[in-house]
Design a protein around this motif. Structure first.
Motif, PDB file in Angstrom:
ATOM      1  N   TYR A 132       0.805  -1.214   0.000  1.00 25.44           N
ATOM      2  CA  TYR A 132       0.000   0.000   0.000  1.00 25.44           C
ATOM      3  C   TYR A 132       0.837   1.262   0.000  1.00 25.44           C
ATOM      4  O   TYR A 132       0.372   2.315   0.414  1.00 25.44           O
ATOM      5  N   ALA A 137       1.358   3.681  -5.606  1.00 25.65           N
ATOM      6  CA  ALA A 137       0.090   4.298  -6.009  1.00 25.65           C
ATOM      7  C   ALA A 137       0.325   5.375  -7.061  1.00 25.65           C
ATOM      8  O   ALA A 137      -0.388   5.441  -8.070  1.00 25.65           O
ATOM      9  N   TYR A 148       1.250  -3.008  -8.447  1.00 24.08           N
ATOM     10  CA  TYR A 148       2.151  -2.665  -7.347  1.00 24.08           C
ATOM     11  C   TYR A 148       3.383  -3.575  -7.351  1.00 24.08           C
ATOM     12  O   TYR A 148       3.276  -4.780  -7.533  1.00 24.08           O
TER      13      TYR A 148
ATOM     14  N   ALA B 254      -6.675  -5.680   5.498  1.00 29.60           N
ATOM     15  CA  ALA B 254      -7.152  -4.793   4.437  1.00 29.60           C
ATOM     16  C   ALA B 254      -8.005  -5.564   3.428  1.00 29.60           C
ATOM     17  O   ALA B 254      -8.472  -4.996   2.443  1.00 29.60           O
TER      18      ALA B 254
ATOM     19  N   VAL C  56      -7.226   2.644   8.516  1.00 29.15           N
ATOM     20  CA  VAL C  56      -7.838   1.891   7.418  1.00 29.15           C
ATOM     21  C   VAL C  56      -7.520   2.555   6.069  1.00 29.15           C
ATOM     22  O   VAL C  56      -7.291   1.874   5.076  1.00 29.15           O
ATOM     23  N   THR C  59      -3.934   1.827   4.539  1.00 28.43           N
ATOM     24  CA  THR C  59      -3.660   0.569   3.859  1.00 28.43           C
ATOM     25  C   THR C  59      -4.655   0.324   2.731  1.00 28.43           C
ATOM     26  O   THR C  59      -4.713  -0.764   2.184  1.00 28.43           O
ATOM     27  N   ALA C  60      -5.434   1.332   2.389  1.00 28.23           N
ATOM     28  CA  ALA C  60      -6.451   1.149   1.356  1.00 28.23           C
ATOM     29  C   ALA C  60      -5.810   1.002  -0.020  1.00 28.23           C
ATOM     30  O   ALA C  60      -4.729   1.507  -0.282  1.00 28.23           O
ATOM     31  N   LYS C  61      -6.490   0.293  -0.880  1.00 28.70           N
ATOM     32  CA  LYS C  61      -6.029   0.088  -2.243  1.00 28.70           C
ATOM     33  C   LYS C  61      -7.247   0.127  -3.140  1.00 28.70           C
ATOM     34  O   LYS C  61      -8.152  -0.659  -2.920  1.00 28.70           O
ATOM     35  N   PRO C  62      -7.388   1.011  -4.096  1.00 28.57           N
ATOM     36  CA  PRO C  62      -6.406   2.059  -4.436  1.00 28.57           C
ATOM     37  C   PRO C  62      -6.346   3.145  -3.374  1.00 28.57           C
ATOM     38  O   PRO C  62      -7.343   3.419  -2.712  1.00 28.57           O
ATOM     39  N   LEU C  63      -5.185   3.730  -3.283  1.00 27.54           N
ATOM     40  CA  LEU C  63      -4.939   4.722  -2.258  1.00 27.54           C
ATOM     41  C   LEU C  63      -5.653   6.024  -2.594  1.00 27.54           C
ATOM     42  O   LEU C  63      -5.609   6.501  -3.717  1.00 27.54           O
ATOM     43  N   PHE C  65      -5.436   9.775  -2.277  1.00 28.28           N
ATOM     44  CA  PHE C  65      -4.366  10.710  -1.919  1.00 28.28           C
ATOM     45  C   PHE C  65      -4.859  11.793  -0.974  1.00 28.28           C
ATOM     46  O   PHE C  65      -4.131  12.260  -0.127  1.00 28.28           O
TER      47      PHE C  65
END
Lengths: 294, 415, 301
Positions: A132, A137, A148, B254, C56, C59-63, C65
């Motif tokens: 992450y 990103a 990634y 996650a 939370v 660690t999120a995906k997609p991040l 910003f």
């Protein structure tokens, strides 16, 4: 040359406090550690307590692990010193120009240098995280990578990640050094060169470069010594991994002493590191003297 | 003449003073503990306060991160920097051989050994002697995100690695999770812990009954091949190579993994909504097996030991016994499972520790594997970590790497 | 040197009219400057952001910003926590320890180091060359070479887990560094003033204090900042020699957020911001002196 005795007494007075502290702390450990390199004190060895002569040095110098460690140490030292020096000079040249915003740039450039190494290491580890991390990103958003990547989990990239983190933090120091050296150059020399028809590149190599050369040597010596014995950033970011790709001599010394309990081996490694650094410094000092005399 | 009489007198006086029983109140022990895992700092402080109250012996506990334990112990043990130390279960053999900790065999054998889990006891043993008191009891489990599994139409949690791989394949193919399996395969001890679990469930072991290395046994090779295979075909997360335990937890929390091997602490953390987006979705189960072994897990216990330099070994032992007593272990079992078998039927313990955790532990405890209890283990582990990573990266075959490690182990054993 | 110093702080001077070529040049410079600013600031901004993002979201995906919710809970925790087992509390105390240690180290190393550096630069004595070599060598020795005997000595002196011994330890490698940098700097200062003062009948110590030190001030400030940063940054000795709130330093407190069971990136970022605040402020405020002092010291003319 007058009053030789008085001079010496004066020097002694000035030197005593510093020498008392420095040698008071290190003299016994230095000697003890040197004895450790000659006598086997490894608590797990069946030869504990036996005089080993130079056998620890010989064994270390013969092991392929040592040379691999040295190679990785040099990789880190040379690559990051070179990057910092080159980038430092280029950035200094840029910041030496006059354009809107340059004053602000000059004052923020120093920020990374002031950030503690422990914070720097943790910060880059967080940003480079394969699961992450923000760098993944951003790169994905820019379509530079399709998914990634595990930058710190890949032996091909891990060392470069550490070099990146270190370069980010330490380049500003080089910039500051170079900037001051650049500002010492008389601008009229550039004018004269321009009148003579010299291009930007030519005046860089014939005027700028010679003027910053001594500064460059200082940066290289200072940074080499620091980098050769760097420990914190490796401990924080990779702990020698993956697949030993970031295991340097310093990290190996730590492992030998505190994981493997090979105290004598660790002491030997530590002495070899100090010798290598001393040797490098001597070479640099020679080069610098030659430069001065030239 | 006068002088020597005086000296003899004062000598006798000193001897008499030494011989007189030292008042317990005068003793202050120092103890080294670990921060933020197992029993919390508050738990240990509370236990210590209770101990001081009942015995009058004062204790100054120090708490450091796991990573700081070993350097602290190694630098201090010889000089008695601490009286009581908490150590990882892979250290007693090394510490014993190096003369850093006291032999406590007589004291341990006076206890009701049948009531203590064998795995926990074994971890304090070297050459038939005991060097510590089992205290923190922990093993690894398989954590499964059943929610994601159900999305793939799978209701049953896998009991064998074959089933697990088939489930992972289904999850991956249906696009539910890109990398269903995650492991802590960074160059660190956690990699060896995971490998121990998997090798054990393939019927392998790193040493034989006589503690002779058997690293390149066919079972070990097969297990390592299996791990590399999962990485190569994308079932296992390639970022596992940079992960330690907490990274595995956060990946699972996650929602980016279906299967993860981890210590007991993951159970509470993955169900904590403030740091997990999969609260309530995961279960704790025994690690899967093969036709060679029904399951296997790695011993992650941490015993208490007395340093060789300690001036108060008796008081230190008293303190250790108090910390490891059934009373204390029952009271504080929310953060660490007891070492005493009889406590697992105690209703309060089951309620505090969590029914699901206790149930899983009762199965998993039967399949505990210890990492080799040899003095050179830590040095071997350092070599294993990088060599195993080379296999996982596809730079070496499992056979090559393990043959090399076998040679390394034999060399270290003869040192 | 003087010239360099005054230029370093002077703002840009703009010429009234620019040719098309010069305009293009300036646009390019501004563009490069912008990229540079982004590279320098982006990691710091990200650290700031992650210190106020929810766990939370981190660690999120997609991040995302720009997070939807910000939390200042971690800062509040560090400033308010009163439980000694709370890592946030430990960090706050460690910050205080680091400050005490760094200030003491800076003052002590400056006084002793300056005296010694002056002796090396301006006083004649036998064995100067070899002594300098020995001092340099001590600086090159990796701390791992000394740690085991040091630990034994410190234990027997009951010097573990205390701030004063830590200060002495830090001095042992910071003083050599200061001597090395300062003697070069002092060497670059002309002796004419001093000699003139001596002719006027001032004692040597008087000349050192009244004539030499004022000239050497920028160098001393720069070196002092270096000493402060080195002490603030130190990790290895602190790892071995501190263990409780008595002496644990900021670097160790941050490392403890990074352990096997405890990786807390939000807290690492928060601690990182707070741990960087003091050195960043100091360097930005005293930047002028750093530029003057360090370059004058490093570059012999």
């Amino acid at each position: 040359m007058r009053l030789r005795k008085g001079e010496e007494r004066y020097a002694a007075g000035l030197l005593t406090p510093a020498m008392l502290i420095v040698f008071g702390v290190i003299i016994i450990p230095i000697i003890t550690t040197f004895i450790y390199t000659l006598v086997n004190i490894d608590p797990l060895s069946s030869h504990q307590g036996e005089f080993a002569g130079l056998s620890f040095y010989i064994r270390t110098l013969r092991s392929s692990e040592f040379w691999a460690d040295l190679g990785r140490t040099l990789h880190f030292t040379i690559a990051s010193t070179a990057l910092e020096t080159i980038l430092g000079l280029l950035i200094a040249v840029l910041l030496n120009q006059k354009f809107p915003g340059v004053a602000i740039l000059r004052s923020i450039i120093i920020i990374p240098w002031a950030i503690p190494t422990v914070v720097n290491g943790s910060l880059w580890k967080l940003m480079l995280n394969g699961e992450y991390g923000v760098i993944n990103a951003v790169l994905e958003k820019l379509h530079l990578i399709s998914s990634y990547q595990s930058w710190l989990g890949n032996p091909k990239t891990a060392m470069w990640c550490i070099i990146l983190a270190d370069t980010w933090k330490m380049t500003p120091l080089a910039v500051i050094f170079f900037l001051a050296a650049l500002q010492g150059i008389d601008q009229s020399i550039y004018e004269a060169a321009r009148v003579d028809g010299a291009g930007a590149l030519k005046s860089f190599f014939s005027i700028t470069f010679p003027a910053v050369r001594p500064t460059m040597m200082v940066i290289i010596v200072m940074r080499t010594v620091e980098k050769f014995k760097a420990f914190d950033i490796f401990y924080l970011m990779t702990r020698g991994g993956p697949a030993n790709s970031t295991k340097t001599l310093m990290y190996d010394t730590y492992l030998q002493a505190f994981t493997n309990l090979n105290f004598s081996e660790a002491a030997t490694l530590a002495y070899l590191i100090a010798l290598a650094v001393a040797l490098l410094t001597l070479v640099y000092i020679r080069l610098m003297r030659r430069e001065e005399n030239a | 003449m006068k002088k020597s009489i005086l000296m003899i007198c004062s000598g006798l006086l000193a001897a008499a003073m030494c011989a007189a029983p030292v008042m317990a109140e005068d003793v202050t022990l120092t103890a080294l503990f670990m921060k933020q895992a197992g029993y919390s700092e508050d738990d240990v402080n509370a236990m210590t306060a209770a101990f001081t109250e009942s015995t009058g012996i004062k204790v100054e506990p120090t708490f450091v991160a796991y990573e700081e334990l070993s350097p602290k112990i190694l630098t201090s043990a010889a000089t008695g920097g601490y009286d009581v130390i908490l150590g990882d279960c892979i250290w007693p053999a090394q510490f014993a051989k190096a003369g850093l900790v006291l032999d406590v065999t007589d004291r341990v054998e006076a206890l009701d050994l049948d009531d203590i889990y064998q795995g926990a006891l074994d971890a304090t043993k070297y050459e038939g002697r005991y060097y510590g008191m089992p205290w923190l009891n922990d093993v690894k489990y398989m954590f499964v995100n059943t929610e994601l599994l159900a999305q793939a139409g799978i209701e049953e949690v896998p009991a064998t690695w074959d089933e697990l791989v088939a489930d992972a394949q289904a999850v991956k193919e249906q696009g539910i999770c890109e990398y269903p399996i995650v492991g802590c395969y960074a160059q660190a001890e956690c990699l060896i812990c995971d490998y121990t679990c998997i090798a054990g469930s393939f019927g392998g072991a790193f040493v034989d009954e006589n503690n002779q290395p058997t690293l390149n046994s066919p079972e070990n090779v097969a297990a390592l091949d299996f791990m590399a295979q999962n990485l190569a075909n994308g079932l296992c997360n390639p970022k596992s190579l940079e992960m330690i335990e907490d990274d595995v937890l956060s990946t699972f929390a996650a929602g980016n993994a279906v299967f993860a091997i981890n210590w007991t602490y993951q159970y509470a953390a993955m169900n904590d909504e403030s740091q997990s987006s999969v609260a309530g979705q995961g279960v704790i189960t025994p690690i899967p097996g093969t036709d060679q072994a029904a399951s296997a897990t790695v011993n992650g216990g941490m015993p208490l030991m007395i340093t060789a330099g300690s001036q108060h070994p008796d008081e230190a032992w008293e303190y250790m016994l108090f910390l490891a007593s059934k009373e204390m272990q029952a009271k504080y079992c929310a953060n660490a499972l007891p070492i005493w078998k009889s406590l697992y039927t105690d209703e309060d313990v089951i309620a505090t520790a969590g029914e699901e955790v206790v149930a899983a532990s009762q199965v998993q405890f039967d399949y505990i594997v210890n990492r080799p209890m040899v003095p050179y283990y830590n040095e071997l582990s350092v070599s294993m970590q990088s060599e195993i990573q080379k296999v996982l990266l596809g730079e070496k075959t499992a056979q090559e790497a393990l043959d090399g490690l076998q040679a390394t182990a034999e060399e270290l054993a003869g040192k | 040197m003087k010239r360099a110093a005054s230029n370093a702080t002077a703002g840009p001077v703009y010429k009234p009219r620019l040719s098309a070529r010069a305009k293009r040049m300036r646009a390019l410079e501004m563009f490069l400057g912008l990229i540079l600013a982004v590279i320098v600031l982006a990691p710091v901004v990200w650290m700031l952001l992650s210190s106020v993002m929810l766990p939370v979201d981190l660690t999120a995906k997609p991040l995302k910003f720009i997070p939807d919710t910000l939390t200042f809970e971690r800062y509040a925790q560090i400033f308010r926590s009163e439980t000694s087992s709370d890592p946030a509390y430990v960090f706050r105390m460690a910050l205080g320890n680091s400050l005490i240690v760094a200030v003491c180290v800076t003052l002590l190393s400056l006084v002793t180091g300056t005296m010694a550096a002056y002796a090396f630069a301006h006083v004649r004595f036998r064995g100067k060359g070899p002594l300098m070599m020995v001092i340099l060598f001590t600086y090159m020795l990796p701390p791992a070479a000394l740690i085991i005997p040091l630990y034994r000595i410190f234990t027997s002196l009951h010097w573990l887990d205390r701030k004063a011994p830590l200060i002495i330890l830090y001095l042992s490698f910071i003083i050599p560094f200061i001597i090395w940098v300062m003697q070069d700097f002092f060497g670059s200062i002309s002796r004419t003033f001093e000699e003139a003062a001596q002719v006027d009948g001032a004692t040597r110590l008087q000349t050192l204090i009244h004539i030499f030190l004022p000239i050497a001030r920028p160098g001393a400030i720069a070196t002092g900042i270096l000493a402060f940063l080195m002490s603030w940054d130190e990790f290895f000795y602190a790892l071995i020699f501190t263990s409780s709130l008595n002496s644990k330093t900021m670097t160790i407190a941050i490392e403890e957020f990074n352990g096997k069971f405890t990786i807390d990136y939000g807290m690492i970022s928060t601690a990182g911001i707070l741990g960087s605040l003091i050195p960043v402020l100091i360097t930005v405020i005293f930047q002028k002196y750093i530029v003057m002092g360090m370059t004058a010291g490093g570059v012999k003319e």
